[in-house]
Design an enzyme around this catalytic site. Structure first.
Site, mmCIF file in Angstrom:
data_model
loop_
_atom_site.group_PDB
_atom_site.id
_atom_site.type_symbol
_atom_site.label_atom_id
_atom_site.label_comp_id
_atom_site.label_asym_id
_atom_site.label_seq_id
_atom_site.Cartn_x
_atom_site.Cartn_y
_atom_site.Cartn_z
ATOM 1 N N LYS A 67 0.837 -1.208 -0.108
ATOM 2 C CA LYS A 67 -0.162 0.028 -0.060
ATOM 3 C C LYS A 67 0.697 1.339 0.056
ATOM 4 C CE LYS A 67 -3.983 -2.251 2.244
ATOM 5 N NZ LYS A 67 -5.131 -2.187 3.087
ATOM 6 N N GLY A 130 0.981 1.483 11.853
ATOM 7 C CA GLY A 130 1.591 1.283 10.608
ATOM 8 C C GLY A 130 0.448 1.579 9.403
ATOM 9 N N ARG A 153 3.070 0.243 20.134
ATOM 10 C CA ARG A 153 4.181 -0.155 20.504
ATOM 11 C C ARG A 153 5.509 0.373 20.490
ATOM 12 N NH1 ARG A 153 5.957 -6.066 18.176
ATOM 13 N NH2 ARG A 153 6.465 -4.609 16.461
ATOM 14 N N LYS A 157 6.056 6.322 16.102
ATOM 15 C CA LYS A 157 5.120 6.192 15.107
ATOM 16 C C LYS A 157 3.923 6.493 15.183
ATOM 17 C CE LYS A 157 7.285 1.875 13.335
ATOM 18 N NZ LYS A 157 6.460 0.493 12.775
HETATM 19 P P1 ATR Z 1 0.205 -2.943 8.285
HETATM 20 O O1 ATR Z 1 0.415 -2.135 6.897
HETATM 21 O O2 ATR Z 1 -0.617 -4.175 8.328
HETATM 22 O O3 ATR Z 1 -0.243 -1.945 9.385
HETATM 23 P P2 ATR Z 1 2.999 -2.434 9.603
HETATM 24 O O4 ATR Z 1 2.907 -0.998 8.759
HETATM 25 O O5 ATR Z 1 3.988 -3.402 9.513
HETATM 26 O O6 ATR Z 1 1.492 -3.187 9.080
HETATM 27 O O7 ATR Z 1 2.310 -2.128 11.010
HETATM 28 C C1 ATR Z 1 2.219 -3.170 11.825
HETATM 29 C C2 ATR Z 1 1.559 -2.706 13.327
HETATM 30 O O8 ATR Z 1 1.377 -3.472 13.959
HETATM 31 C C3 ATR Z 1 2.483 -1.640 13.906
HETATM 32 O O9 ATR Z 1 1.701 -0.685 14.591
HETATM 33 C C4 ATR Z 1 3.330 -2.483 14.776
HETATM 34 O O10 ATR Z 1 3.692 -1.824 16.055
HETATM 35 P P3 ATR Z 1 5.177 -1.353 15.812
HETATM 36 O O11 ATR Z 1 4.939 0.213 15.121
HETATM 37 O O12 ATR Z 1 5.899 -0.784 17.207
HETATM 38 O O13 ATR Z 1 6.012 -2.165 15.023
HETATM 39 C C5 ATR Z 1 2.064 -3.310 15.203
HETATM 40 N N1 ATR Z 1 2.650 -4.812 16.091
HETATM 41 C C6 ATR Z 1 2.959 -5.761 15.056
HETATM 42 N N2 ATR Z 1 3.201 -6.693 16.026
HETATM 43 C C7 ATR Z 1 2.818 -6.306 17.348
HETATM 44 C C8 ATR Z 1 3.060 -6.922 18.626
HETATM 45 N N3 ATR Z 1 3.293 -8.400 18.710
HETATM 46 N N4 ATR Z 1 2.330 -6.090 19.569
HETATM 47 C C9 ATR Z 1 1.968 -4.987 19.360
HETATM 48 N N5 ATR Z 1 1.993 -4.450 18.262
HETATM 49 C C10 ATR Z 1 2.324 -4.957 17.097
#
Ligand code: ATR
Length: 278
Positions: A67, A130, A153, A157
């Site tokens: 995206k 994200g 987390r 961001k």
């Molecule tokens: P997407 O396009 O699906 O949103 P992404 O841009 O990789 O994918 O974002 C993933 C989101 O899930 C992020 O907010 C990530 O947190 P970080 O920014 O700290 O990486 C969050 N995320 C992924 N695994 C996680 C976990 N185990 N616990 C909490 N948040 C998680």
């Protein structure tokens, strides 16, 4: 007569329901089109889009993880796509690549029309920062809630995402704040899981005290991945909802962009739930 061509591009894309949804929209609105799915190698996104245009493709949906790349590839991007910096709909016209984001309006439509809950004046918690969260924050603000907290987390961001949306929040008189996953005391009317936790089978990323009694707890995932979040919400007195309605509503908005007609999305959502539940 040639058939109008559309597709969804992603990686992985094998389980995508989008071809089924768009085929049903086409039947119900009397439109002639063909819509398939294409699994794109991770480093071939731009080339794959250009190949599809050369084949005569008129538009495509973009799913994870492309995206952000779709937003960058576009020659013109809608206001909501610019705010999200991520796009899920491309249209090809006169040599141009037009990009839009219908995920957020799909989420708001599913909550307001299908679940029957107006977001106006409510307190919302958006979990994640994200691409999925970025796609929905603008349309959530446009629905006029009193407050949105974005919890992530990685705090910076969330802070960046919030900063980009502050002018829109001010216009809407909505307070907008960034937090870590445990950095807030409030409880909320609606919480929305836009993290990858359901995708990866990780635990629900916030404490149950985030839920007001009877809160709507929404996971943007659907299917078995969302089940843990749904069970957690129910066990803590919240109303669980998965992202199947958002999937159908974002598709309906894409169909409207491409074909100029809005399909009966609530009927197609009811049918799709039947199909999935067998
Ligand atoms: P997407 O396009 O699906 O949103 P992404 O841009 O990789 O994918 O974002 C993933 C989101 O899930 C992020 O907010 C990530 O947190 P970080 O920014 O700290 O990486 C969050 N995320 C992924 N695994 C996680 C976990 N185990 N616990 C909490 N948040 C998680």
């Amino acid at each position: 007569m040639t058939t109008d061509l559309y597709c969804v591009m992603g990686h992985p894309v094998a389980h995508s329901r989008s071809p089924w949804i768009h085929a049903r929209f086409a039947e119900l609105t009397g439109q002639q089109l063909h819509y398939d799915k294409r699994e794109i190698p991770l480093d071939h996104f731009d080339r794959s889009v250009h190949d599809f245009v050369r084949e005569g493709g008129l538009g495509c949906n973009i799913t994870v993880p492309f995206k952000f790349e779709a937003a960058k590839l576009a020659t013109q991007t809608s206001a909501r796509g610019l705010l999200a910096q991520a796009c899920n709909v491309l249209s090809f016209k006169d040599g141009q690549i037009l990009a839009d984001n219908t995920d957020g309006i799909g989420l708001v439509d599913d909550i307001e029309r299908n679940a029957g809950l107006s977001l106006k004046g409510l307190h919302l918690l958006l979990i994640g920062a994200g691409g999925a969260a970025a796609g929905v924050l603008g349309p959530l603000l446009q629905a006029g809630p009193a407050h949105i907290s974005v919890a992530n987390r990685t705090l910076h961001k969330a802070t960046e995402l919030v900063a980009r949306h502050l002018p829109l929040a001010a216009q809407q008189s909505t307070t907008l704040e960034a937090h870590t996953l445990h950095g807030f005391d409030a409880s909320f009317d609606v919480i929305i899981n836009a993290t990858a936790t359901s995708l990866s089978g990780a635990a629900v990323p916030v404490a149950a005290r985030a839920l007001k009694p009877g809160a709507l707890a929404y996971d943007m995932m659907y299917g078995p991945g969302a089940q843990g979040f749904m069970d957690w919400a129910r066990a803590h007195g919240a109303l669980p909802r998965d992202g199947l309605g958002m999937l159908v509503e974002q598709a309906a908005e894409a169909f409207l962009i491409w074909r100029g007609v809005r399909p009966p999305s609530n009927q197609v959502l009811a049918e799709l739930r039947q199909v999935i539940q067998g």
